[in-house]
Enzyme design. Structure first.
Site, mmCIF file in Angstrom:
data_model
loop_
_atom_site.group_PDB
_atom_site.id
_atom_site.type_symbol
_atom_site.label_atom_id
_atom_site.label_comp_id
_atom_site.label_asym_id
_atom_site.label_seq_id
_atom_site.Cartn_x
_atom_site.Cartn_y
_atom_site.Cartn_z
ATOM 1 N N ILE A 73 -13.894 32.254 4.279
ATOM 2 C CA ILE A 73 -14.704 31.551 3.301
ATOM 3 C C ILE A 73 -14.204 30.118 3.353
ATOM 4 O O ILE A 73 -13.001 29.872 3.306
ATOM 5 C CB ILE A 73 -14.608 32.185 1.899
ATOM 6 C CG1 ILE A 73 -15.657 31.612 0.962
ATOM 7 C CG2 ILE A 73 -13.222 32.089 1.327
ATOM 8 C CD1 ILE A 73 -15.856 32.432 -0.306
ATOM 9 N N GLU A 107 -7.308 38.495 3.557
ATOM 10 C CA GLU A 107 -5.955 37.951 3.629
ATOM 11 C C GLU A 107 -6.061 36.451 3.449
ATOM 12 O O GLU A 107 -7.068 35.841 3.798
ATOM 13 C CB GLU A 107 -5.265 38.312 4.929
ATOM 14 C CG GLU A 107 -5.933 37.769 6.157
ATOM 15 C CD GLU A 107 -5.284 38.249 7.434
ATOM 16 O OE1 GLU A 107 -5.128 37.413 8.339
ATOM 17 O OE2 GLU A 107 -4.951 39.441 7.525
ATOM 18 N N ASN A 112 -2.175 28.766 0.026
ATOM 19 C CA ASN A 112 -3.518 28.437 -0.450
ATOM 20 C C ASN A 112 -3.677 28.898 -1.904
ATOM 21 O O ASN A 112 -4.373 29.863 -2.209
ATOM 22 C CB ASN A 112 -4.576 29.060 0.460
ATOM 23 C CG ASN A 112 -5.950 28.492 0.211
ATOM 24 O OD1 ASN A 112 -6.215 27.884 -0.813
ATOM 25 N ND2 ASN A 112 -6.849 28.712 1.162
ATOM 26 N N TYR A 119 -9.513 34.266 -6.056
ATOM 27 C CA TYR A 119 -9.593 35.707 -5.798
ATOM 28 C C TYR A 119 -9.090 36.508 -6.991
ATOM 29 O O TYR A 119 -9.710 37.499 -7.396
ATOM 30 C CB TYR A 119 -8.817 36.068 -4.530
ATOM 31 C CG TYR A 119 -9.345 35.408 -3.276
ATOM 32 C CD1 TYR A 119 -10.707 35.265 -3.044
ATOM 33 C CD2 TYR A 119 -8.479 34.909 -2.311
ATOM 34 C CE1 TYR A 119 -11.191 34.658 -1.901
ATOM 35 C CE2 TYR A 119 -8.949 34.298 -1.161
ATOM 36 C CZ TYR A 119 -10.306 34.182 -0.959
ATOM 37 O OH TYR A 119 -10.776 33.574 0.181
#
Length: 150
Positions: A73, A107, A112, A119
């Protein structure tokens, strides 16, 4: 999932150059053009988020039976922080459920933090780590494995 400003729709292999430009701007170790092109087989869904016909971000998922893997993404750095990643992720979740998926796996680089937060806010939980999986400027960093089940 779209908003009045943005439209999300399926991409084709013809969009790979635009995807590569975003990927290269957003990541220190971007996917190659060939890797992006390989994601247009029958097991993949590739969606892009557009504003005024300009690609701002994209998602790549692979679905095998009922398990969905979020492969990538990516949002252009020039528009990060505007909720585009959230819209793309919401669309990934909606599409996974619509195609009989029962969970999404992914993953993410341990560095990040913005992605990890996104998430987690969407219900993903950490299920493991791959030590030293990703190359980085300091050598290597862990991959955090996460999933979302329903």
């Amino acid at each position: 999932m779209s908003s009045p400003l943005y439209q999300i729709h399926r991409l084709s292999v013809d969009d790979c150059q635009d995807m590569l430009a975003i990927e290269s701007a957003a990541h220190t170790h971007p996917w190659s053009l060939a890797s992006l092109q390989d994601c247009f087989g029958r097991l993949y869904r590739v969606e892009g988020l557009f504003e005024n016909q300009q690609l701002l971000g994209f998602s790549i998922v692979q679905q095998i039976i009922d398990e969905v893997t979020l492969m990538d993404i990516c949002v252009s750095p020039t528009v990060q922080g505007r909720g585009i990643g959230r819209l793309l992720l919401d669309s990934v979740i909606t599409q996974a459920k619509a195609h009989a998926g029962v969970k999404i796996m992914l993953e993410v680089r341990q560095s990040n933090l913005a992605a990890i937060s996104l998430y987690q806010k969407s219900g993903f939980v950490e299920i493991g780590r791959r030590q030293g999986y990703y190359p980085s400027e300091s050598g290597a960093e862990d991959a955090i494995l996460m999933d979302l089940s329903w």
